[in-house]
Design a protein around this motif. Structure first.
Motif, PDB file in Angstrom:
ATOM      1  N   UNK A   1       8.444  27.977 -19.431  1.00 20.95           N
ATOM      2  CA  UNK A   1       9.406  29.107 -19.888  1.00 20.95           C
ATOM      3  C   UNK A   1       9.081  29.003 -21.961  1.00 20.95           C
ATOM      4  N   UNK A   2       9.164  28.325 -22.147  1.00 19.86           N
ATOM      5  CA  UNK A   2       9.343  27.571 -23.680  1.00 19.86           C
ATOM      6  C   UNK A   2       7.927  28.423 -24.411  1.00 19.86           C
TER       7      UNK A   2
ATOM      8  N   UNK B   1      -0.384  23.079 -15.515  1.00 19.54           N
ATOM      9  CA  UNK B   1       0.156  24.539 -14.474  1.00 19.54           C
ATOM     10  C   UNK B   1      -0.595  25.448 -14.419  1.00 19.54           C
ATOM     11  N   UNK B   2      -0.701  25.929 -13.358  1.00 17.70           N
ATOM     12  CA  UNK B   2      -1.556  27.228 -12.473  1.00 17.70           C
ATOM     13  C   UNK B   2      -0.974  28.612 -13.157  1.00 17.70           C
ATOM     14  N   UNK B   3       0.056  28.455 -13.489  1.00 18.80           N
ATOM     15  CA  UNK B   3       0.587  29.997 -14.420  1.00 18.80           C
ATOM     16  C   UNK B   3       0.664  29.754 -15.883  1.00 18.80           C
TER      17      UNK B   3
ATOM     18  N   UNK C   1       8.567  18.498 -17.892  1.00 17.72           N
ATOM     19  CA  UNK C   1       8.961  20.078 -17.190  1.00 17.72           C
ATOM     20  C   UNK C   1       7.427  20.972 -17.271  1.00 17.72           C
ATOM     21  N   UNK C   2       6.628  21.166 -16.385  1.00 21.26           N
ATOM     22  CA  UNK C   2       5.915  21.734 -16.782  1.00 21.26           C
ATOM     23  C   UNK C   2       7.070  23.241 -16.635  1.00 21.26           C
TER      24      UNK C   2
ATOM     25  N   UNK D   1       2.467  20.110 -28.634  1.00 15.37           N
ATOM     26  CA  UNK D   1       3.500  19.058 -29.141  1.00 15.37           C
ATOM     27  C   UNK D   1       4.662  19.601 -27.805  1.00 15.37           C
ATOM     28  N   UNK D   2       4.870  21.093 -27.523  1.00 16.08           N
ATOM     29  CA  UNK D   2       6.106  20.704 -26.583  1.00 16.08           C
ATOM     30  C   UNK D   2       5.544  20.697 -25.206  1.00 16.08           C
TER      31      UNK D   2
END
Length: 327
Positions: A143-144, A75-77, A137-138, A130-131
């Motif tokens: 968001x988590x 994920x680039x973010x 979904x990245x 773990x998540x």
């Protein structure tokens, strides 16, 4: 190494050398050579050189950590600040600096800050890992991380409510981000950990890069997934924890510089990406600390103000203009 990459590396090294000289001369209340000759040597070795070295290490650590996290979570973010890893370190440091009067009778000690920051960052990193396995979904994983960061921020606020005025002031100053003047033992320990992490990830760059094509491809290339993920996790956590402990939670550098490096240098080779982002981060941190000292002289601006002003426009620009900046 191609001629283009050699020229980029030479240019970055030259720019780094110039940045170090500028930082040594101007990163203080006044120009270095304006001090009396008798005090010049003491000032240089006691204050200017340790501060410059700390800025170099901080600027190297956060972008490399961010690059590793972006690869690990694909994920680039991703970044130590966005995923809550800096917040994990921060809330544990808050517990040491402000929680002594609330939960236990021990006095806060600077000796506890580094293990506390490392514990917090590793806990959040483990949770995010773990998540990421449970949630494919990245964007949801990101968001988590934001939610965890907000939750830990609320915990810091709760500690602040019960803290004494001096504890709260100390933590507030630390939380805004700064480049410290470390003693020689702290600087040596910091440098050893950073150099070891950098050597380790550069040495394993081929295995790390294979993760970009998915776990099945990495396994087919003989990569031990658990081992390489552990290397990435420990390296990113160590770099983030030490930098957060010494310099406070500095925002956006860990996320924005890997993006900027990919856009500017356009190389998919992971070894070069790590080296380029480390050099770019060190150069930028030296200039940001210089700006923090000079913009409102004699007052010093917190590093977080400058890093946010720099990082946020880059991230927005990357999102709008570049569709494939993860490649």
């Amino acid at each position: 190494m191609s001629i283009t990459l050699k020229r980029i590396l030479a240019a970055l090294l030259a720019l780094l050398a110039v940045s170090v000289v500028l930082h040594l001369l101007w990163a203080g209340p006044q120009f270095l050579l304006e001090y009396p000759q008798s005090a010049l040597k003491t000032l240089l070795y006691t204050f200017r050189l340790p501060r410059t070295a700390a800025a170099l290490l901080c600027g190297l650590s956060l972008p490399v950590s961010g690059l590793l996290l972006q690869l690990l979570f694909r994920n680039p973010m991703a970044g130590p600040y966005v995923l809550g890893i800096s917040s994990g370190a921060s809330v544990m440091v808050a517990l040491v600096m402000m929680g002594s009067t609330v939960w236990f009778s021990l006095k806060p000690s600077s000796v506890l800050i580094i293990p506390a920051a490392l514990t917090g960052s590793l806990m959040v990193m483990g949770l995010m890992l773990f998540l990421s396995h449970r949630i494919k979904n990245p964007v949801v994983v990101l968001l988590c991380g934001v939610l965890i960061s907000q939750f830990l921020g609320a915990a810091e606020g709760l500690l602040a409510v019960f803290a004494q005025a001096q504890e709260l002031q100390n933590f507030w100053f630390w939380n805004l981000g700064f480049i410290p003047v470390l003693d020689h033992y702290q600087l040596l320990g910091y440098a050893l950990v950073v150099i070891m992490c950098l050597i380790g990830v550069v040495w394993q760059h081929a295995k790390i890069q294979s993760l970009l094509l998915g776990p099945l491809y990495a396994q087919s290339m003989g990569v031990h997934l658990t081992q390489i993920r552990l290397i990435i996790m420990l390296s990113a956590s160590l770099l983030t924890a030490l930098t957060t402990a010494f310099c406070g939670p500095i925002a956006f550098i860990g996320m924005s510089l890997p993006i900027l490096s990919r856009i500017w240098f356009k190389t998919s080779h992971m070894g070069y990406q790590i080296i380029f982002v480390a050099l770019l981060g060190s150069i930028l941190m030296l200039h940001m600390d210089l700006l923090s000292q000079q913009l409102l002289k004699p007052r010093a601006l917190p590093i977080n103000i400058i890093s946010s002003c720099f990082g946020i426009p880059i991230v927005l620009w990357a999102i709008i203009k570049e569709k494939n900046f993860m490649a």
